[in-house]
Design an enzyme around this catalytic site. Structure first.
Site, PDB file in Angstrom:
ATOM      1  N   ALA A 237       0.861  -1.178   0.000  1.00 26.19           N
ATOM      2  CA  ALA A 237       0.000   0.000   0.000  1.00 26.19           C
ATOM      3  C   ALA A 237       0.897   1.228   0.000  1.00 26.19           C
ATOM      4  CB  ALA A 237      -0.920   0.013   1.215  1.00 26.19           C
ATOM      5  N   GLY A 262     -10.546  -4.334   3.213  1.00 26.07           N
ATOM      6  CA  GLY A 262     -10.330  -2.948   2.832  1.00 26.07           C
ATOM      7  C   GLY A 262     -10.812  -1.969   3.879  1.00 26.07           C
ATOM      8  N   ASP A 263     -11.950  -2.268   4.492  1.00 20.50           N
ATOM      9  CA  ASP A 263     -12.464  -1.427   5.574  1.00 20.50           C
ATOM     10  C   ASP A 263     -11.515  -1.458   6.767  1.00 20.50           C
ATOM     11  OD1 ASP A 263     -14.741  -1.226   3.933  1.00 20.50           O
ATOM     12  OD2 ASP A 263     -15.672  -2.947   4.923  1.00 20.50           O
TER      13      ASP A 263
END
Length: 345
Positions: A237, A262-263
């Protein structure tokens, strides 16, 4: 240059949470004989993980006056999230989803048309708790639910960042099934570029805006946000600011199910920022939090103990790259389906 971060204070997460039915034990839906009931919602997932990280969080939404709505409210509240401002709608139901696991990933089937949350509108931005928030968290799911929901998100992002009473984070969270008119690429890019903090997966950015995009290309497409975080799945990321780019490899993780990761990453990264961490450690905290979701069948898994989290954040780059997160032992008969071939991700 002074490093920007959101002001300290509560985070308000706005969006729909639904009741969720999941095959138990985990298997394709057409083979299932039993389903377990849980809850699922991107924004409430973020709120619950923020609470796990010690950040005061508020979930703002609407639920039907029905047993599923009661279950959703109680579950989110039990995680330490303030749900006192969630509206009960006597005329509209709580949304429902079904998870359909398979060897190529988990598909989700939604039953949310006309739900209570689809009636949310921009009026809630004018009053508490939004008016007292340090950070407002939104996703690209909400503007696809109804015209009033799109107006809510658009209005929240219309005011220039310097003039807003709170910072706004926006997770692109593209759900193709919610955008049958093909407007998602334009709408989501315009909304994302007005936020202070943006989260987007590289794969979804490629689906939306160009198959050959790199993480740096995504930043170029979204030049206005103070921070753009591009998540490249199991690889890494990257966080882009005006001053720098920071990239942190993902933790190698034996995946049980990827839904909710993702959350979790967004919540971990935001918690890092709000705790005053540098961007590289905020990215690491995002990865640690995402791994907790990847190793369970639910959208939310338990975080490591605080001491273990601190140990992971303090690893050398070589130790970090070598670390593998394993799932907890499965219950008898609950053999996880391999995700994307079963490789750590």
């Amino acid at each position: 240059m002074t490093r920007w971060r959101p002001a300290p204070g509560p985070v308000v997460c706005v969006g729909e949470t639904m009741a969720a039915l999941v095959p138990d034990p985990l298997r394709p839906l057409h083979d299932a004989t039993h389903l377990s009931l849980s809850v699922a919602g991107a924004e409430s997932n973020v709120a619950m993980y923020l609470a796990d990280h010690g950040i005061p969080s508020i979930w703002l939404s609407a639920l039907g006056d029905d047993p599923l709505g009661s279950r959703v409210r109680a579950t989110v509240a039990a995680a330490g999230v303030d749900v006192s401002h969630v509206r009960t709608d006597a005329d509209r139901p709580t949304g429902l989803l079904l998870k359909d696991p398979g060897h190529d990933g988990t598909r989700v089937r939604y039953y949310r048309n006309g739900s209570a949350a689809s009636a949310l509108g921009p009026d809630l931005l004018d009053r508490h708790p939004v008016s007292g928030a340090a950070l407002l968290h939104l996703t690209g799911i909400t503007p696809a639910l109804s015209p009033s929901c799109r107006e809510l998100v658009t209005r929240a992002l219309t005011c220039p960042p310097a003039a807003r009473p709170y910072a706004v984070s926006f997770d692109v969270n593209h759900r193709a099934a919610l955008w049958p008119d093909g407007s998602a690429p334009t709408v989501l890019r315009e909304l994302a570029d007005r936020a202070d903090i943006v989260f987007v997966g590289l794969d979804e950015a490629q689906d939306l805006w160009g198959a050959h995009l790199t993480a740096a290309d995504v930043r170029a497409l979204l030049p206005q946000p103070r921070v753009v975080v591009v998540k490249d799945g199991a690889h890494a990321a990257s966080a882009f600011t005006d001053a720098a780019e920071h990239t942190v490899p993902a933790l190698r993780t034996t995946v049980v199910e990827s839904v909710g990761a993702g959350d979790a990453f967004a919540a971990g990264f935001l918690a890092g920022l709000l705790h005053g961490e540098p961007l590289s450690r905020a990215l690491r905290l995002g990865h640690v939090t995402a791994s907790s979701a990847l190793t369970v069948t639910a959208d939310r898994g338990p975080l490591p103990e605080r001491a273990e989290t601190e140990r992971l954040l303090g690893l050398s780059n070589e130790e970090w790259s070598a670390h593998v997160v394993q799932p907890a032992p499965a219950a008898p008969g609950d053999r996880p389906l391999p995700a994307r071939g079963g490789q750590p991700r």
